[in-house]
Write an enzyme that holds these catalytic residues in place. Structure first.
Site, mmCIF file in Angstrom:
data_model
loop_
_atom_site.group_PDB
_atom_site.id
_atom_site.type_symbol
_atom_site.label_atom_id
_atom_site.label_comp_id
_atom_site.label_asym_id
_atom_site.label_seq_id
_atom_site.Cartn_x
_atom_site.Cartn_y
_atom_site.Cartn_z
ATOM 1 N N GLU A 34 1.247 -1.326 0.061
ATOM 2 C CA GLU A 34 0.357 0.004 0.151
ATOM 3 C C GLU A 34 1.221 1.274 -0.058
ATOM 4 O O GLU A 34 0.563 2.295 -0.298
ATOM 5 C CB GLU A 34 -0.835 -0.045 1.418
ATOM 6 C CG GLU A 34 -2.116 -0.137 0.950
ATOM 7 C CD GLU A 34 -3.476 -0.450 1.780
ATOM 8 O OE1 GLU A 34 -4.503 -0.572 2.344
ATOM 9 O OE2 GLU A 34 -3.081 0.678 3.280
ATOM 10 N N HIS A 51 8.986 -27.250 0.167
ATOM 11 C CA HIS A 51 8.907 -27.340 -0.679
ATOM 12 C C HIS A 51 7.503 -27.505 -1.466
ATOM 13 O O HIS A 51 6.790 -28.540 -1.890
ATOM 14 C CB HIS A 51 7.850 -28.753 0.650
ATOM 15 C CG HIS A 51 8.964 -29.649 1.567
ATOM 16 N ND1 HIS A 51 9.928 -29.933 0.894
ATOM 17 C CD2 HIS A 51 9.671 -28.942 2.682
ATOM 18 C CE1 HIS A 51 10.955 -30.493 1.896
ATOM 19 N NE2 HIS A 51 11.145 -29.525 3.268
ATOM 20 N N LYS A 65 -13.020 0.977 -2.779
ATOM 21 C CA LYS A 65 -13.905 1.370 -1.685
ATOM 22 C C LYS A 65 -15.342 1.822 -2.490
ATOM 23 O O LYS A 65 -16.637 1.681 -2.248
ATOM 24 C CB LYS A 65 -13.434 2.095 -0.953
ATOM 25 C CG LYS A 65 -12.945 1.420 0.852
ATOM 26 C CD LYS A 65 -12.373 2.012 1.526
ATOM 27 C CE LYS A 65 -11.288 1.735 2.243
ATOM 28 N NZ LYS A 65 -11.064 2.288 3.557
HETATM 29 O O1 PA5 Z 1 -3.053 1.313 5.687
HETATM 30 C C1 PA5 Z 1 -4.789 1.407 6.132
HETATM 31 O O2 PA5 Z 1 -4.347 2.727 5.489
HETATM 32 C C2 PA5 Z 1 -5.423 0.830 5.091
HETATM 33 O O3 PA5 Z 1 -4.762 -0.575 4.836
HETATM 34 C C3 PA5 Z 1 -6.471 0.844 5.971
HETATM 35 O O4 PA5 Z 1 -6.205 0.755 7.759
HETATM 36 C C4 PA5 Z 1 -7.948 0.042 6.518
HETATM 37 O O5 PA5 Z 1 -8.304 0.219 5.142
HETATM 38 C C5 PA5 Z 1 -8.966 0.257 7.181
HETATM 39 O O6 PA5 Z 1 -9.536 1.755 6.866
HETATM 40 P P1 PA5 Z 1 -9.970 1.942 8.355
HETATM 41 O O7 PA5 Z 1 -9.229 1.942 9.667
HETATM 42 O O8 PA5 Z 1 -10.583 3.573 7.992
HETATM 43 O O9 PA5 Z 1 -11.497 1.003 8.195
#
Ligand code: PA5
Length: 387
Positions: free
Chosen positions: A270, A291, A380
């Site tokens: 990310e 393996h 999303k």
């Molecule tokens: O690192 C990030 O920003 C994302 O992985 C969020 O943690 C994830 O989408 C969850 O978002 P939220 O905490 O707003 O529910």
């Protein structure tokens, strides 16, 4: 301290510029977090964890991505040391998984820790609605509200608004800390405390790694930043990426670190995978995967490198680590070694900070913003349309 076995050529001036840049970033709140722990908040977290242990046999921990993977990684690795079982929910949209979590809780006394920075993410919101209903049916609305611990934004979001109006115990995901950099904030600390993890030692381990990136240290030691293991690793990743290696395989020899690998993949994927840049983060757990994927590692397409997370281990496993290093290097892939001081809270604290800082730094080297996730937001938005 984390140690590495390589010394790439480091542009010190650029490195220091990047560190200063990260420190000034509005999302750089995680950088000093372990060195400047808010003791009042930490004590409140510890008190809530005790309260949860007194009244529950199970805690349902609801969250996804950065609101979930960090604490699960540590709890799975070090084991749950308390009598409270932790059941995870809200990390996918499968009804089978949700029903499985409901069955796991069964008729036992339980509390819910719902974690969502935005307070609007679909997966945790759905699971929360289901478990809130179960709490209300079992305890009535008033006691249900006392059994909900919400970790979310300080001021906005559906979860924030509900938590305020219903009187849930609230913890804050700081504005300047993004999900995948939040494990050492209340996001991770509450579930970790419930699981009996020694968070003071975890934070101390992270603080030890963080000291090198403080303003004070930069003022006197900028010239030797090329000796820092985090800096070496960030540059090594970048230089390998420049040479055309497009995949990094994180290799561990401890099955209980499978979720740590998942945390790593989220952190790097990310943070770095944007603007058609980045290195694909993959993972293996040896000797099991020797393996299966071992064949590809030894002899498949040479577009990848291996980063071994080298925990202290037993004699037999140690021999496997040595054999893999020699065999894979002979097979023609770069093998990077990240040596961890201990398989405990201290070691994981060091490791978390090591990878967080290295990830932010190498994303900057690749020229991308480590702190946004436009691709995740795009999914999303599409899902919202369909729903
Ligand atoms: O690192 C990030 O920003 C994302 O992985 C969020 O943690 C994830 O989408 C969850 O978002 P939220 O905490 O707003 O529910």
């Amino acid at each position: 301290m984390v140690e590495v076995n390589f010394s790439p050529e480091v542009d010190i001036k650029r490195t220091v510029e990047i560190i200063r840049n990260l420190r000034n970033d509005p999302m750089g709140g995680w950088i000093d977090l372990p060195r400047a722990v808010n003791m009042e908040e930490l004590n409140r977290i510890k008190a809530s964890a005790e309260e949860i242990a007194e009244k529950s046999e199970v805690m349902v921990c609801i969250g996804i991505g950065g609101s979930y993977l960090g604490h699960r990684a540590i709890i799975e690795a070090l084991g749950n040391k308390s009598d409270v079982e932790i059941v995870y929910a809200g990390n996918c949209l499968s009804e089978r998984e949700l029903n499985k979590a409901l069955r796991q809780v069964g008729d036992r006394d339980f509390t819910v820790n719902v974690i969502s920075k935005s307070g609007t993410t679909l997966e945790p919101a759905r699971a929360f609605a289901v478990f809130k209903q179960k709490l209300i049916e079992k305890y009535g609305a008033d006691e249900a509200a006392q059994r909900i611990y919400a970790t979310t934004d300080a001021k906005t979001g559906t979860l924030h608004d509900e938590a305020v109006s219903a009187g849930y115990t609230r913890f804050v995901v700081p504005d300047d800390i993004g999900g995948r950099y939040s494990v050492l904030s209340a996001v991770g600390l509450l579930p970790l405390c419930v699981a009996g993890v020694d968070v003071d030692t975890l934070l101390a381990g992270a603080a030890e790694m963080a000291a090198a990136f403080s303003d004070e240290n930069l003022a006197v030691n900028a010239g030797v930043m090329n000796e820092n293991p985090v800096v070496k690793y960030a540059w090594m990743r970048y230089l390998l990426g420049q040479k055309g290696y497009d995949t990094e395989v994180f290799a561990s020899f401890e099955p209980s670190t499978t979720y740590f690998n998942e945390w790593l993949k989220q952190l790097f994927g990310e943070s770095e995978g944007k603007n058609k840049q980045g290195v694909w983060p993959a993972s293996v757990v040896y000797s099991t995967d020797l393996h299966s994927l071992g064949q590809f590692m030894q002899d498949g397409r040479r577009n990848l490198w291996e980063t071994i997370i080298d925990f202290p281990t037993d004699e037999m496993n140690e021999k496997v680590v040595k054999a893999v290093k020699v065999a894979h290097a002979a097979g023609g892939i770069p093998v990077l070694n990240v040596k961890v001081s201990s398989f405990d809270e201290k070691g994981f604290g060091e490791l978390i900070y090591f990878f967080e800082m290295a990830c932010a730094m190498s994303a900057k080297l690749f020229g991308v913003n480590p702190f946004d996730q436009p691709g995740v937001e795009a999914y999303k938005a599409q899902l919202k349309k369909l729903l």
